[in-house]
Design a protein around this motif. Structure first.
Motif, PDB file in Angstrom:
ATOM      1  N   VAL A 196       2.116  -5.059   1.352  1.00  0.00           N
ATOM      2  CA  VAL A 196       2.601  -5.330  -0.023  1.00  0.00           C
ATOM      3  C   VAL A 196       3.541  -6.539  -0.187  1.00  0.00           C
ATOM      4  N   GLY A 197       4.293  -6.783   0.963  1.00  0.00           N
ATOM      5  CA  GLY A 197       5.067  -8.247   0.934  1.00  0.00           C
ATOM      6  C   GLY A 197       4.367  -9.295   1.077  1.00  0.00           C
ATOM      7  N   ILE A 198       3.286  -9.315   1.681  1.00  0.00           N
ATOM      8  CA  ILE A 198       2.571 -10.755   2.056  1.00  0.00           C
ATOM      9  C   ILE A 198       1.870 -10.862   0.613  1.00  0.00           C
ATOM     10  N   GLN A 199       1.069  -9.705   0.064  1.00  0.00           N
ATOM     11  CA  GLN A 199       0.314  -9.788  -1.235  1.00  0.00           C
ATOM     12  C   GLN A 199       1.014 -10.228  -2.437  1.00  0.00           C
ATOM     13  N   ARG A 200       2.533  -9.771  -2.374  1.00  0.00           N
ATOM     14  CA  ARG A 200       3.376 -10.078  -3.426  1.00  0.00           C
ATOM     15  C   ARG A 200       3.799 -11.803  -3.454  1.00  0.00           C
ATOM     16  N   VAL A 201       3.803 -11.901  -2.196  1.00  0.00           N
ATOM     17  CA  VAL A 201       4.218 -13.509  -1.977  1.00  0.00           C
ATOM     18  C   VAL A 201       2.918 -14.301  -2.400  1.00  0.00           C
ATOM     19  N   ILE A 202       1.841 -14.179  -2.027  1.00  0.00           N
ATOM     20  CA  ILE A 202       0.402 -14.627  -2.422  1.00  0.00           C
ATOM     21  C   ILE A 202       0.310 -14.648  -3.932  1.00  0.00           C
ATOM     22  N   GLU A 203       0.496 -13.564  -4.501  1.00  0.00           N
ATOM     23  CA  GLU A 203       0.227 -13.654  -6.095  1.00  0.00           C
ATOM     24  C   GLU A 203       1.293 -14.445  -6.811  1.00  0.00           C
ATOM     25  N   PHE A 204       2.625 -14.179  -6.341  1.00  0.00           N
ATOM     26  CA  PHE A 204       3.586 -15.238  -6.982  1.00  0.00           C
ATOM     27  C   PHE A 204       3.298 -16.766  -6.776  1.00  0.00           C
ATOM     28  N   PHE A 232       1.832 -37.194   6.398  1.00  0.00           N
ATOM     29  CA  PHE A 232       2.101 -35.819   6.786  1.00  0.00           C
ATOM     30  C   PHE A 232       2.524 -35.024   6.080  1.00  0.00           C
ATOM     31  N   LEU A 233       3.452 -35.350   5.262  1.00  0.00           N
ATOM     32  CA  LEU A 233       4.077 -34.453   3.889  1.00  0.00           C
ATOM     33  C   LEU A 233       3.158 -33.944   2.934  1.00  0.00           C
ATOM     34  N   ILE A 234       2.306 -34.943   2.534  1.00  0.00           N
ATOM     35  CA  ILE A 234       1.288 -34.643   1.505  1.00  0.00           C
ATOM     36  C   ILE A 234       0.258 -33.619   2.155  1.00  0.00           C
ATOM     37  N   THR A 235      -0.194 -33.765   3.414  1.00  0.00           N
ATOM     38  CA  THR A 235      -1.030 -32.807   4.141  1.00  0.00           C
ATOM     39  C   THR A 235      -0.260 -31.444   4.174  1.00  0.00           C
ATOM     40  N   VAL A 236       0.971 -31.331   4.389  1.00  0.00           N
ATOM     41  CA  VAL A 236       1.710 -30.004   4.384  1.00  0.00           C
ATOM     42  C   VAL A 236       1.659 -29.415   3.097  1.00  0.00           C
ATOM     43  N   ILE A 237       2.121 -30.190   2.045  1.00  0.00           N
ATOM     44  CA  ILE A 237       2.143 -29.781   0.916  1.00  0.00           C
ATOM     45  C   ILE A 237       0.805 -29.149   0.387  1.00  0.00           C
ATOM     46  N   LEU A 238      -0.445 -29.567   0.522  1.00  0.00           N
ATOM     47  CA  LEU A 238      -1.575 -29.314   0.120  1.00  0.00           C
ATOM     48  C   LEU A 238      -1.696 -27.799   0.945  1.00  0.00           C
ATOM     49  N   SER A 239      -1.563 -27.734   2.244  1.00  0.00           N
ATOM     50  CA  SER A 239      -1.738 -26.664   2.978  1.00  0.00           C
ATOM     51  C   SER A 239      -0.953 -25.640   2.553  1.00  0.00           C
ATOM     52  N   VAL A 240       0.276 -25.842   2.037  1.00  0.00           N
ATOM     53  CA  VAL A 240       1.216 -25.027   1.651  1.00  0.00           C
ATOM     54  C   VAL A 240       0.665 -24.251   0.410  1.00  0.00           C
ATOM     55  N   ILE A 241       0.023 -24.846  -0.483  1.00  0.00           N
ATOM     56  CA  ILE A 241      -0.650 -24.505  -1.640  1.00  0.00           C
ATOM     57  C   ILE A 241      -1.837 -23.819  -1.480  1.00  0.00           C
ATOM     58  N   GLY A 242      -2.671 -24.453  -0.416  1.00  0.00           N
ATOM     59  CA  GLY A 242      -4.043 -24.150  -0.238  1.00  0.00           C
ATOM     60  C   GLY A 242      -4.209 -22.566   0.831  1.00  0.00           C
ATOM     61  N   TRP A 243      -3.313 -22.001   1.322  1.00  0.00           N
ATOM     62  CA  TRP A 243      -3.567 -20.864   2.221  1.00  0.00           C
ATOM     63  C   TRP A 243      -3.618 -19.595   1.631  1.00  0.00           C
ATOM     64  N   THR A 244      -3.371 -19.364   0.319  1.00  0.00           N
ATOM     65  CA  THR A 244      -3.204 -17.999  -0.373  1.00  0.00           C
ATOM     66  C   THR A 244      -4.606 -17.411  -0.461  1.00  0.00           C
ATOM     67  N   GLY A 245      -5.553 -18.269  -0.856  1.00  0.00           N
ATOM     68  CA  GLY A 245      -7.162 -17.912  -0.946  1.00  0.00           C
ATOM     69  C   GLY A 245      -7.630 -17.449   0.142  1.00  0.00           C
ATOM     70  N   LEU A 246      -7.298 -18.255   1.135  1.00  0.00           N
ATOM     71  CA  LEU A 246      -7.721 -17.983   2.523  1.00  0.00           C
ATOM     72  C   LEU A 246      -7.337 -16.740   3.193  1.00  0.00           C
ATOM     73  N   ALA A 247      -6.052 -16.425   2.896  1.00  0.00           N
ATOM     74  CA  ALA A 247      -5.307 -15.268   3.299  1.00  0.00           C
ATOM     75  C   ALA A 247      -5.999 -14.172   2.556  1.00  0.00           C
ATOM     76  N   ARG A 248      -6.404 -14.186   1.389  1.00  0.00           N
ATOM     77  CA  ARG A 248      -6.759 -13.078   0.928  1.00  0.00           C
ATOM     78  C   ARG A 248      -8.244 -12.583   1.249  1.00  0.00           C
ATOM     79  N   VAL A 249      -9.050 -13.805   1.694  1.00  0.00           N
ATOM     80  CA  VAL A 249     -10.396 -13.466   2.253  1.00  0.00           C
ATOM     81  C   VAL A 249     -10.266 -12.845   3.768  1.00  0.00           C
ATOM     82  N   VAL A 250      -9.303 -13.230   4.641  1.00  0.00           N
ATOM     83  CA  VAL A 250      -9.153 -12.768   5.857  1.00  0.00           C
ATOM     84  C   VAL A 250      -8.483 -11.177   5.833  1.00  0.00           C
ATOM     85  N   ARG A 251      -7.738 -10.858   4.933  1.00  0.00           N
ATOM     86  CA  ARG A 251      -7.107  -9.496   4.592  1.00  0.00           C
ATOM     87  C   ARG A 251      -8.299  -8.643   4.415  1.00  0.00           C
TER      88      ARG A 251
END
Length: 370
Positions: A196-204, A232-251
């Protein structure tokens, strides 16, 4: 008879063999895969492939137009095979204040393969001065894709920019993959309040508008930050934004797998949660994850290009496709030098190739595909 033999071989073939056989039948996927490999080879050997360095400029060739390659030269002996371009001379139009270029038939510039040019270090280690193609005489200037406002070769800069733009997608997706596998796997396997907690973070995070979020995070990078740190920072920014969809697929995949017999057997055998996730569950859908990751790389490339084009991503002297497209932000530049859109064409080709490649992998990884 051949169909029976194929069916029999498929019955005993492994997962990766079946995936490769299905992928070979996907024509667009194969074409996209070949183009993708070629683009990454270009990114790997940019110093050798580019005729000039990205900083090499000529003030007398500002906005020089592309020069066509001529394969045959008419001489006293007749028509001979001699690749060359026709040189240009500049003239100033005092009515408009613009520099115009006209061909000079007397200025024949021979071009060839494996010519000597600017010195460089291949992979940062091997000193060399050979380039795949370019003018035979080191002092000649040739612009196969035109020049920019400082007289720099657009083709060479586009080739150099492929290294940054293509690798930022790989690194960004790698970080997103780690976050997606870890958080998505824990969410799907453990369930309960963790899910529940991880999914609420992803939805936010998914509810936040992407472009303002990119702008806010990228604007937080100080202008004095070094190019390497900015990359390096731009790469991290794109990664922080882009992981949510992948996490949904893995879940979703973990929810489907955690009730399988092999997972129950591993749990009864005393395996701990990390070992069950990494050793037993993750390999069962690894081929599917490869397809998902391949489809995520184009999004990273487009995101970096958009940020840099808006001036809030990578900055000079870093050379990326988005940084190069900043040259085409005003109407005067577009009308005077439409070839400045060459990096945009490279973005389109790379994104289409990766999408076709990812579609082919996704279809090949589907166990229900024929």
């Amino acid at each position: 008879m051949s169909d029976r033999a194929t069916t029999a071989s498929d019955a005993v073939a492994g997962q990766w063999t079946l995936m490769w056989r299905r992928f070979r039948r996907h024509r667009l996927g194969m074409i996209g895969g070949v183009i993708t490999v070629l683009i990454y080879l270009v990114a790997l050997f940019v110093e050798f492939l580019a005729p000039y360095t990205p900083e090499d400029y000529s003030p007398s060739h500002t906005y020089a137009p592309p020069q066509a390659i001529h394969w045959f030269l008419r001489t006293d002996e007749g028509l001979t095979f001699r690749p060359h371009v026709i040189g240009t001379k500049s003239e100033i139009d005092y009515n408009s204040g613009r520099r115009t270029f006209v061909e000079d038939p007397e200025d024949i510039i021979p071009i060839g393969l494996f010519v000597r040019g600017a010195e460089y270090r291949l992979f940062g280690l091997i000193p060399a001065d050979r380039h795949l193609f370019g003018p035979v005489n080191h002092g000649d200037r040739v612009y196969f894709a035109g020049a920019d406002r400082l007289g720099r070769d657009v083709l060479s800069r586009t080739i150099y920019a492929s290294r940054v733009s293509m690798t930022i997608g790989l690194i960004g997706v790698a970080i997103s993959l780690v976050l997606g596998l870890l958080l998505g796997g824990l969410s799907g396997y453990l369930g309960g309040w963790i899910d529940v907690g991880i999914q609420r973070v992803i939805e936010f995070m998914q509810s936040l508008p992407s472009i303002p979020l990119w702008i806010g995070l990228a604007a937080a990078i100080p202008p004095t930050t070094s190019p390497i740190q900015t990359y390096f920072l731009i790469t991290v920014i794109l990664s922080v934004i882009g992981w949510t969809g992948l996490a949904r697929v893995v879940r979703g995949r973990f929810l489907a797998l955690k009730s399988e017999d092999f997972v129950k057997a591993a749990r009864l055998d005393g395996c701990k949660t990390p070992r069950i996730l990494i050793r037993h569950m993750a390999p069962s859908f690894l081929s599917h994850m490869i397809a998902v990751v391949t489809l995520a790389i184009p999004g990273m490339i487009v995101a970096e290009t958009s940020l840099s084009f808006l001036g809030i991503g990578l900055r000079q002297p870093v050379v990326s496709w988005g940084v190069l497209l900043q040259e085409a932000q005003n109407l005067r530049s577009i009308s005077a030098a439409p070839w400045l859109f060459t990096p945009g064409l490279a973005v389109v080709i790379a994104v289409l190739a990766l999408n076709f490649f990812g579609d082919g992998l996704r279809d090949a990884a589907d166990p229900h595909a024929k």
